[in-house]
Design an enzyme around this catalytic site. Structure first.
Site, PDB file in Angstrom:
ATOM      1  N   GLU A  64      35.612 -37.208  86.045  1.00  0.00           N
ATOM      2  CA  GLU A  64      36.265 -38.077  86.267  1.00  0.00           C
ATOM      3  C   GLU A  64      37.284 -37.194  87.226  1.00  0.00           C
ATOM      4  O   GLU A  64      37.905 -36.405  86.672  1.00  0.00           O
ATOM      5  CB  GLU A  64      36.980 -38.934  85.266  1.00  0.00           C
ATOM      6  CG  GLU A  64      38.064 -39.927  85.851  1.00  0.00           C
ATOM      7  CD  GLU A  64      38.778 -40.641  84.709  1.00  0.00           C
ATOM      8  OE1 GLU A  64      39.168 -40.190  83.666  1.00  0.00           O
ATOM      9  OE2 GLU A  64      39.045 -42.031  84.852  1.00  0.00           O
TER      10      GLU A  64
ATOM     11  N   GLU B 289      41.617 -46.818  75.665  1.00  0.00           N
ATOM     12  CA  GLU B 289      40.830 -47.294  77.186  1.00  0.00           C
ATOM     13  C   GLU B 289      41.005 -46.000  78.021  1.00  0.00           C
ATOM     14  O   GLU B 289      42.058 -45.386  78.261  1.00  0.00           O
ATOM     15  CB  GLU B 289      41.733 -48.161  77.543  1.00  0.00           C
ATOM     16  CG  GLU B 289      40.981 -49.022  78.547  1.00  0.00           C
ATOM     17  CD  GLU B 289      41.263 -48.535  80.106  1.00  0.00           C
ATOM     18  OE1 GLU B 289      40.587 -47.418  80.439  1.00  0.00           O
ATOM     19  OE2 GLU B 289      42.373 -48.762  80.728  1.00  0.00           O
TER      20      GLU B 289
ATOM     21  N   LYS C 122      55.628 -45.416  74.364  1.00  0.00           N
ATOM     22  CA  LYS C 122      55.758 -44.446  75.075  1.00  0.00           C
ATOM     23  C   LYS C 122      55.029 -44.258  76.570  1.00  0.00           C
ATOM     24  O   LYS C 122      53.962 -44.189  76.538  1.00  0.00           O
ATOM     25  CB  LYS C 122      55.313 -43.083  74.399  1.00  0.00           C
ATOM     26  CG  LYS C 122      55.967 -41.730  75.039  1.00  0.00           C
ATOM     27  CD  LYS C 122      55.442 -40.479  74.697  1.00  0.00           C
ATOM     28  CE  LYS C 122      54.209 -40.305  75.679  1.00  0.00           C
ATOM     29  NZ  LYS C 122      54.568 -39.689  76.751  1.00  0.00           N
TER      30      LYS C 122
ATOM     31  N   CYS D 156      41.216 -45.638  86.152  1.00  0.00           N
ATOM     32  CA  CYS D 156      40.258 -45.301  85.359  1.00  0.00           C
ATOM     33  C   CYS D 156      39.018 -45.990  85.600  1.00  0.00           C
ATOM     34  O   CYS D 156      37.823 -45.725  85.486  1.00  0.00           O
ATOM     35  CB  CYS D 156      40.551 -45.608  83.970  1.00  0.00           C
ATOM     36  SG  CYS D 156      41.328 -47.267  83.577  1.00  0.00           S
TER      37      CYS D 156
END
Lengths: 320, 478
Positions: free
Chosen positions: B389, B258, B184, B292
């Site tokens: 983040e 991840e 997906k 990331c």
């Protein structure tokens, strides 16, 4: 902004002081430097930007002939081309200079007949620089006396590689003094490092600083006589050096990549380096030059293509 | 920033890609509508133009896709590795042949500059398939014993920051090891995965080996929770990652996550300064910082702080923000309005906390989602912008005095995905790298990727490794 070298007065007082200074400069990461140069090489310069860049590049050329077989006829032809690069289009800018051996300076000067094209002369036992100091100085004075507007000297790579940095510095200073004319004016001095022989980027940065501290008006990559000449990476590094030097002293110094730049595409890549590293202060032939010979014809063909919409071919530019 | 040398527009041609008005789900080798007929629109973040309408998968579609993958698994896993390799090599070559088209598509759907999709994403996508194609017939030598077995059906959910590259990271090792997949893509970037479905058909890949379900988080959740999925692979936010971890606890699903990061980019006083500046820029402004493993925390030795910041600001002033399809664009659009709002809110927090905000003079386009490159100085470990983040073009600058302090600050994070070290001293690189709790440590470079190198995180950055020989383990029953 200061426009003085006083901040650096102490670094040239002794060999050890100069060595400490040069070895204290930030190192150069070769992979990173080359990656940055390559990434700027992907800029896409089209239409109006390309037209601007081509004319700018033509106006920055030191049209060069440095052969043992150079004759007065060859130098006269080259000079005529510098003044009038494209006989079919008088809007084409003149080149910045013609660059010849010292014994051809008078011929070039006469052939240019007062046109706004400088005569640059190599000197100091070009290209190897392997001669005694008095010979190098006499070579320089001779070219200046013959009417050279600019002197392209070579450093003693042997001295530099042996770690005799102060000797290298003193040589440039002496040649700089030899560039002074009786009336007190002086030929502009371009200092050639022969970057291909210095071999490491750290060395190129150190040589750049020696040249700038010693009074170079231009720092120049190469003679065009060795395997590795101007590259985007070594030119980028030298641009960073003149940028840092100006920020710290207020003194602006020119940069001249020479040798191996043959196509419009290459020349534009160098102009992008200038534009995005030091900016528009350097985007004129007073501060940036190309040492080249065959580059001019490629620029002219591209220029014709832009104005007419078709490629002409080598028979539509002059062969000199 | 008007200069005498103004670059004329140099747009990559849009005509190399043909985007259909609507797309279905790719199940069992066919494009089909969602069971409930739902669709959603995907827009180009740089212009907010609607690019296409895409089927929105629901639980019934997930079930259908997993069944197709299950059915295909028996034959696919029984193929000799050398046969599976042929398909993967074929896919890799088709990606190379269609790379210009895919680069333009990705730039349109994601908003990142064509320079990046052309020079980074697409070459890496092809490289990843080539690399794992090479492993398919050599699994006996991968260090997991003779004839290691695949897991079965892999349910894979990927993010929007590198749509096709994350697909490659997931699908290439899964297929090489003999698994079948249901993948997906993110709801804001569904198109390149659908083009990949077409590539699978072009390559003659057997039906059901790869299934693509476009949709929202509910479809992702249904996929992850489907009882017949043997392996879950997720790249995305730590919050969703935690949900997935909670779900798979108590099941026999194998999982790799991840997740987020807050990478420390450490610049010592003996760094190659000009290249460090480039590395800082690449570290945080590559893909608008929506990476990331971005180097979003700059740790700079106090003795060179002012000098480095001066150089960094000068460099940022040359960044070219604008039309992502222009070949000279360095900074493209933020992927979605939602992400832009998040970045904006976090940057405002930074200001409210007393950090000093700086951006180069830079005009933002009037339509689309844009955020100017931003620096925060006077940041401390206590600031939100140093801890959370941001996933945007926002760099927090902190200082340190000694190598030990640099390591302590770098490790003082809930994340542990990436780090960078800048010094000309080789021994320092080795000493510091050994102490950093980060899955990737770059020395005198940043954001360099290679399919041969494993990638993954410590702590809340996730677990499991993707890429390299290590990446095989996640898809093998070992």
């Amino acid at each position: 902004m200061p426009t003085t070298l006083t901040a650096f007065a102490d670094v040239t007082t002794s060999d050890s002081a100069l060595r400490r200074f040069l070895h204290g400069l930030p190192g150069v990461d070769a992979v990173g430097l080359e990656a940055r140069a390559a990434s700027l090489g992907t800029r896409s310069i089209k239409t109006t930007a390309k037209a601007y860049a081509i004319d700018l590049a033509i106006s920055m050329i030191d049209l060069t002939t440095l052969e043992g077989a150079d004759t007065p006829g060859k130098v006269r032809a080259l000079s005529a081309k510098a003044v009038n690069p494209d006989p079919t289009d008088r809007t084409t800018p003149m080149t910045a200079a013609v660059c010849v051996y010292p014994d051809m300076v008078a011929t070039a000067k006469a052939a240019l007949n007062g046109a706004d094209v400088k005569v640059a002369s190599v000197a100091t036992a070009f290209p190897a620089g392997r001669a005694a100091l008095p010979v190098k100085l006499a070579d320089t004075r001779d070219a200046v006396a013959a009417g050279a507007d600019e002197i392209d000297m070579v450093i003693d790579r042997g001295a530099f590689l042996a770690g005799r940095y102060l000797d290298t510095y003193e040589l440039i200073k002496s040649v700089k003094e030899a560039c002074v004319r009786p009336d007190g004016s002086a030929a502009r001095l371009k200092v050639i490092f022969e970057t291909g022989e210095l071999s490491t980027y750290d060395n190129i940065r150190r040589a750049s600083w020696i040249g700038m501290l010693a009074g170079a008006d231009f720092i120049k990559t190469s003679t065009g006589k060795v395997g590795v000449n101007a590259t985007p990476a070594n030119t980028l590094l030298m641009l960073e050096a003149v940028r840092d030097f100006k920020e710290q002293t207020g003194i602006q110094i020119g940069v001249k990549p020479a040798g191996g730049i043959r196509t419009t595409k290459d020349a534009i890549k160098f102009l992008v380096l200038v534009n995005e590293t030091v900016g528009e202060d350097w985007l004129s032939n007073h501060w940036f030059r190309f040492g080249a010979s065959s580059l001019l014809n490629d620029l002219l063909m591209q220029r014709q293509k832009l104005s007419t919409g078709r490629y002409s071919g080598p028979d539509y530019v002059t062969v000199d | 920033m008007a200069s005498v040398f103004e670059y004329a527009p140099a747009p990559e041609s849009r005509s190399v890609v043909d985007i259909a008005p609507s797309y279905g789900l790719f199940i069992d080798g066919e494009f089909t509508d969602a069971a409930d007929g739902k669709v959603f629109k995907t827009v180009s973040p740089s212009s907010e133009e609607v690019l296409a309408e895409v089927a929105q998968a629901g639980a019934a579609d997930v079930d259908r896709a997993v069944k197709a993958a299950r059915k295909a698994f028996e034959k696919w896993s029984a193929l000799p590795g050398s046969e599976r390799a042929k398909y993967l090599f074929r896919i890799a070559r088709i990606i190379q042949e269609r790379s210009r088209e895919l680069a333009v598509l990705e730039t349109l759907d994601n908003g990142k500059p064509i320079k990046e999709t052309r020079d980074a994403d697409l070459p890496l996508v092809a490289a990843h398939f080539f690399y794992y194609a090479g492993w398919a017939d050599k699994l006996d030598h991968a260090g997991y014993g003779a004839n290691p077995r695949p897991l079965g059906v892999a349910g894979q959910v990927i993010p929007w920051n590198f749509p096709l590259l994350m697909l490659a990271w997931k699908i290439a090792p899964a297929l090489a090891t003999g698994n079948t997949v249901v993948l997906k893509p993110a709801e804001t970037t569904p198109l390149s995965a659908l083009f990949f479905a077409d590539i699978c058909r072009q390559a003659g890949l057997p039906k059901g080996v790869v299934n693509i379900l476009t949709g929202y988080g509910d479809a992702g959740a249904a996929l992850v929770e489907h009882p017949d999925v043997n392996k879950v692979a997720f790249t995305g936010s730590t919050a969703v990652g935690k949900k997935i971890a909670r779900h798979v606890a108590g099941t026999d699903k194998k999982v790799t996550l991840e997740l987020g990061g807050k990478g420390a980019n450490i610049v010592f006083d003996d760094a190659p300064v000009d290249q460090a500046v480039e590395g800082i820029v690449t570290g945080i402004f590559f893909n608008q910082g929506q990476v990331c493993c971005a180097g979003s925390r700059l740790l700079v030795q106090e003795s060179i702080h002012d000098e480095l910041l001066h150089s960094l600001k000068r460099r940022l002033s040359t960044l070219r923000l604008g039309d992502p399809l222009d070949k000279n664009t360095d900074i493209g659009a933020i992927n979605s309005a939602e992400q832009l709002a998040r970045i904006t809110a976090l940057a405002d927090t930074g200001e409210a906390e007393g950090a000093e905000r700086w951006s180069p003079a830079c005009e933002l386009p009037s339509s689309g989602y844009w955020f100017a490159p931003t620096l925060f100085t006077n940041v401390t470990q206590a600031h939100i912008v140093a801890r959370d983040e941001i996933f945007g073009p926002v760099l927090s600058v902190l200082t340190f005095r000694t190598p030990d302090e640099a390591v302590a600050k770098a490790n003082n994070s809930q994340y542990g995905l990436s780090a960078g070290i800048w010094t000309e001293k080789g021994s320092r690189i080795l000493a510091v790298a050994n102490k950093l709790r980060a899955g990737v440590v770059w020395a005198n470079t940043f954001n360099k990727f290679d399919p041969t190198s494993p990638f993954g995180g410590y702590k809340e950055s996730g677990f499991g490794r993707e890429g390299g020989r290590h990446g095989l383990e996640a898809y093998l029953d070992v």
